[in-house]
Structure formats: structure tokens, C-alpha cells
Motif scaffolding. Structure first.
Motif, PDB file in Angstrom:
ATOM      1  N   ILE A 114      39.632  66.382  44.017  1.00 58.63           N
ATOM      2  CA  ILE A 114      39.445  66.107  42.580  1.00 58.63           C
ATOM      3  C   ILE A 114      39.439  64.592  42.379  1.00 58.63           C
ATOM      4  N   LEU A 115      38.330  64.092  41.884  1.00 59.91           N
ATOM      5  CA  LEU A 115      38.150  62.635  41.774  1.00 59.91           C
ATOM      6  C   LEU A 115      39.072  62.012  40.735  1.00 59.91           C
ATOM      7  N   GLN A 116      39.662  60.858  41.128  1.00 62.37           N
ATOM      8  CA  GLN A 116      40.513  60.062  40.259  1.00 62.37           C
ATOM      9  C   GLN A 116      39.904  58.656  40.113  1.00 62.37           C
ATOM     10  N   PHE A 117      40.359  57.959  39.103  1.00 68.65           N
ATOM     11  CA  PHE A 117      39.872  56.575  38.887  1.00 68.65           C
ATOM     12  C   PHE A 117      40.060  55.743  40.154  1.00 68.65           C
ATOM     13  N   GLU A 118      41.210  55.950  40.834  1.00 71.05           N
ATOM     14  CA  GLU A 118      41.553  55.153  42.006  1.00 71.05           C
ATOM     15  C   GLU A 118      40.634  55.406  43.191  1.00 71.05           C
ATOM     16  N   ASP A 119      39.820  56.465  43.137  1.00 71.42           N
ATOM     17  CA  ASP A 119      38.906  56.786  44.244  1.00 71.42           C
ATOM     18  C   ASP A 119      37.568  56.051  44.123  1.00 71.42           C
ATOM     19  N   LEU A 120      37.328  55.412  42.998  1.00 67.36           N
ATOM     20  CA  LEU A 120      35.970  54.954  42.673  1.00 67.36           C
ATOM     21  C   LEU A 120      35.792  53.445  42.831  1.00 67.36           C
ATOM     22  N   ASP A 149      30.429  55.714  50.508  1.00 68.49           N
ATOM     23  CA  ASP A 149      29.267  56.535  50.174  1.00 68.49           C
ATOM     24  C   ASP A 149      29.037  56.500  48.665  1.00 68.49           C
ATOM     25  N   PHE A 150      27.737  56.510  48.306  1.00 70.33           N
ATOM     26  CA  PHE A 150      27.405  56.620  46.881  1.00 70.33           C
ATOM     27  C   PHE A 150      27.745  58.032  46.394  1.00 70.33           C
ATOM     28  N   LEU A 151      28.137  58.114  45.131  1.00 70.99           N
ATOM     29  CA  LEU A 151      28.482  59.377  44.506  1.00 70.99           C
ATOM     30  C   LEU A 151      27.284  59.855  43.708  1.00 70.99           C
ATOM     31  N   THR A 152      26.704  60.983  44.092  1.00 72.43           N
ATOM     32  CA  THR A 152      25.509  61.499  43.418  1.00 72.43           C
ATOM     33  C   THR A 152      25.836  62.820  42.723  1.00 72.43           C
ATOM     34  N   SER A 171      28.437  53.244  34.571  1.00 73.61           N
ATOM     35  CA  SER A 171      28.847  53.384  33.169  1.00 73.61           C
ATOM     36  C   SER A 171      29.342  54.796  32.849  1.00 73.61           C
ATOM     37  N   ARG A 172      29.052  55.772  33.743  1.00 77.03           N
ATOM     38  CA  ARG A 172      29.411  57.175  33.487  1.00 77.03           C
ATOM     39  C   ARG A 172      30.702  57.594  34.195  1.00 77.03           C
ATOM     40  N   PHE A 173      31.500  56.632  34.647  1.00 80.44           N
ATOM     41  CA  PHE A 173      32.648  56.972  35.492  1.00 80.44           C
ATOM     42  C   PHE A 173      33.621  57.947  34.822  1.00 80.44           C
ATOM     43  N   GLU A 174      33.750  57.874  33.487  1.00 72.66           N
ATOM     44  CA  GLU A 174      34.710  58.752  32.809  1.00 72.66           C
ATOM     45  C   GLU A 174      34.311  60.227  32.918  1.00 72.66           C
ATOM     46  N   GLU A 175      32.997  60.486  32.999  1.00 75.69           N
ATOM     47  CA  GLU A 175      32.528  61.868  33.148  1.00 75.69           C
ATOM     48  C   GLU A 175      32.904  62.442  34.518  1.00 75.69           C
TER      49      GLU A 175
END
Length: 331
Positions: free
Chosen positions: A286-292, A323-326, A305-309
Motif C-alpha cells: 500500500i503506497l505511502q507518501f514516504e515511498d514516492l 521505477d516509474f509508477l504507472t 501533481s497527482r500524488f495524492e490520488e
């Protein structure tokens, strides 16, 4: 924009020095040079005090004006020198007799010094020439200017007004840059700025605030003898100042539409970023802010700009660090 470099009295009564000023200013990009025509007997008396006692050479202010006079033939030489160098020859008169001389010389317009704004005798004389007037407002209140403006309108004379502070040199708290817009709104005529600050940035600032005419004193060196030297811009500063003034004027004439940024599409694709992960992550994490992290370029992953989603969503597959997140990475 009309840019006037005022030689004023910096010539010290020397025709040769006056010509040197004209020729030097011709290389700077100014539009006009301005002198002052002082005819001692017509405008002054032995009772006139010095504004500042600067001269050991002149016993009285009258003597100083006398020493500053040129003959009519010398004025003709100065006017011809200006015309040869593609500069308009402008002179401020300080007496009706000076106006007569300037009419014989064939000037295109008149500049009225701050001390003459309430001199309706002189203004009447100039109005009879039907030539445009540039009016300095240095020592005048709005109440006084109102009377002068009413007079000039009644005479049906074309005129413009310069914000000016009669202080030598003028310090920043006295520039009165705010008055530029006040003059425009109050009188609905072209407005400019007459500077005595000895600071090239002052005229640049006035340009950005809407001045259409600029006037400033010039001198070869501020250490030269004379009452206006410390209030003047040095000749070697003028070309850069004029270039900056014209750049500001061009910018004002080309407003930018902030609603349309299509011209930056290619650059945005380079400089803007996509989301990536900053560590190895397993499937179903489960993705968290700290992972990005956000990485260039845009378009390789979900827009940063869509990180909150993205926060709280599960990974469909494991991802390696950076890796890029798609969209395909997510459930």
C-alpha cells in the motif's frame, strides 16, 4: 518613449564643452538634448540668492547666469550640432526674451522648468508660438498645477507633465514615483519623469510605472564643478540606461497572456516530472507518501501533481527502486 538628456549648465559657458556633450550623447541612444537659456538681464537681478553657494568664481547668481550665456550665433552652432547628430535640440527658456531667441532658432517644443510653472506671463508668451510644452511639476502642488493646466487648456496648447522633485540630488524617499499615475489620472495627458537622483535605475523604474517622457541631467563626471553635477548621471552610464529603458518599454508593449501556456508544451515535457518509487516495493504494497519520488521527464509515469490520488493504493506488481509508477502498476 521620448528620452531627454539634459546638459543644462554642465557646459560651464564653454561652447566647445557643450559640443563635446552633444557628440558624446549622440552615441547613447537618447532622443534629445536639453539646454537652458538664461539671459541674466531679462530673468535675474543682483538680489537673486544662490540655491547653494557652489562657486568661488561668481560673486552673485546674476554673475553666474551672465557667464553661462551663449551668443545667438553660438546657439545656432549648438542647434546645428544636434541636428547633425540626429538629436532634437530642446531649450528651457527663463524669460520672454529667451522665447524670442528660441523662436528665431526654430525649436520644435518648449520645456518649462519647475520654477516657471506659475509664471503665466512666460506661459502666455510660449502659448503664442502654438508649440507643444513639456511641463515639470517639481515645486508645484496639485492646486497650483490645476491652475496651470486650466490656463494651457484655455490656450489650446498641447502639453505633457513630468513628475519631478526639486531636490539635488533627490533621495529615494523623495522620488515620488507614485505621482506618475496620479498625474495621468488627474490630467489625462502624456506623463513623464524628470530625474535628479544621479541613479540610472530611477528612470528605469519610472518607465515601468508608465512614464512616456524621461529627462535626466548628464555630466562627464559627477566630480566636475557645477550646481547639478551630483544630481546627474554620468555619460558612461547613459547608453546602458537607455538600453534598459527601451527593454522595459518593449516589455510593457507586449503583455503576456498567462491563460495560454501552449508555447511551453515542449519544455514542460522536459522539466515536469513523473512519479517513481524510492525503494524496492513488493506486490500488494500500500503506497505511502514516504515511498514516492518525482523524476524527469513528464510522461514516463503518473504525473507528480497527482500524488495524492496514489497514496493508499495497492501495487499490482513489485517495483524496483526508482521505477516509474504507472497506471498499470496499480490495482
Amino acid at each position: 518613449m521620448f528620452i531627454i538628456a539634459e546638459i543644462g549648465q554642465a557646459h560651464e559657458g564653454s561652447l566647445g564643452l557643450a559640443i563635446s556633450y552633444i557628440e558624446a550623447l549622440a552615441k547613447t541612444g537618447v532622443d534629445a538634448v536639453k539646454f537652458q537659456m538664461h539671459i541674466a538681464e531679462a530673468e535675474s537681478s543682483l538680489s537673486e540668492p544662490f540655491r547653494i553657494k557652489f562657486s568661488k568664481q561668481d560673486a552673485t547668481r546674476f554673475d553666474y547666469w551672465k557667464r553661462m550665456e551663449f551668443t545667438f550665433e553660438q546657439w545656432q552652432i549648438l542647434k546645428e550640432c544636434c541636428e547633425t547628430n540626429n538629436l532634437e535640440f530642446i531649450v528651457s527658456p527663463f524669460s520672454n526674451l529667451a522665447v524670442d531667441q528660441l523662436e528665431k532658432l526654430g525649436v520644435k517644443r518648449y520645456k518649462i522648468g519647475s520654477g516657471e510653472v506659475n509664471n503665466f506671463l512666460l506661459l502666455k508668451k510660449i502659448s503664442a508660438t502654438r508649440k507643444p510644452i513639456i511641463l515639470s511639476s517639481g515645486m508645484s502642488s496639485f492646486a497650483e498645477l490645476d491652475k496651470t493646466v486650466d490656463f494651457l487648456k484655455k490656450e489650446k496648447i498641447e502639453f505633457s507633465i513630468l513628475q519631478c522633485t526639486t531636490s539635488y540630488p533627490t533621495t529615494p524617499e523623495n522620488y515620488g514615483l507614485n505621482v506618475i499615475s496620479e498625474l495621468k489620472e488627474r490630467y489625462q495627458v502624456p506623463v513623464g519623469f524628470s530625474d535628479h537622483s544621479a541613479n540610472p535605475s530611477t528612470c528605469i523604474a519610472a518607465t515601468s510605472l508608465g512614464a512616456k517622457i524621461l529627462e535626466f541631467h548628464v555630466v562627464f563626471d559627477i566630480n566636475m564643478f557645477g550646481p547639478d553635477s551630483t544630481s546627474s548621471v554620468e555619460i558612461n552610464q547613459v547608453a546602458d540606461m537607455v538600453q534598459n529603458i527601451k527593454a522595459i518599454e518593449k516589455a510593457k508593449n507586449h503583455p503576456i497572456d498567462k491563460n495560454d501556456n501552449t508555447q511551453f508544451n515542449d519544455l514542460k515535457s522536459i522539466f515536469e516530472k513523473s512519479l517513481a518509487v524510492n525503494k524496492d516495493l513488493p506486490k500488494n504494497h500500500i503506497l505511502q507518501f514516504e515511498d514516492l519520488e518525482s523524476k524527469k521527464p513528464k510522461g514516463c509515469g503518473i504525473n507528480a501533481s497527482r500524488f495524492e490520488e496514489i497514496i493508499g493504493q495497492k501495487l499490482k506488481k513489485p517495483l524496483k527502486k526508482w521505477d516509474f509508477l504507472t497506471e498499470e502498476s496499480l490495482h
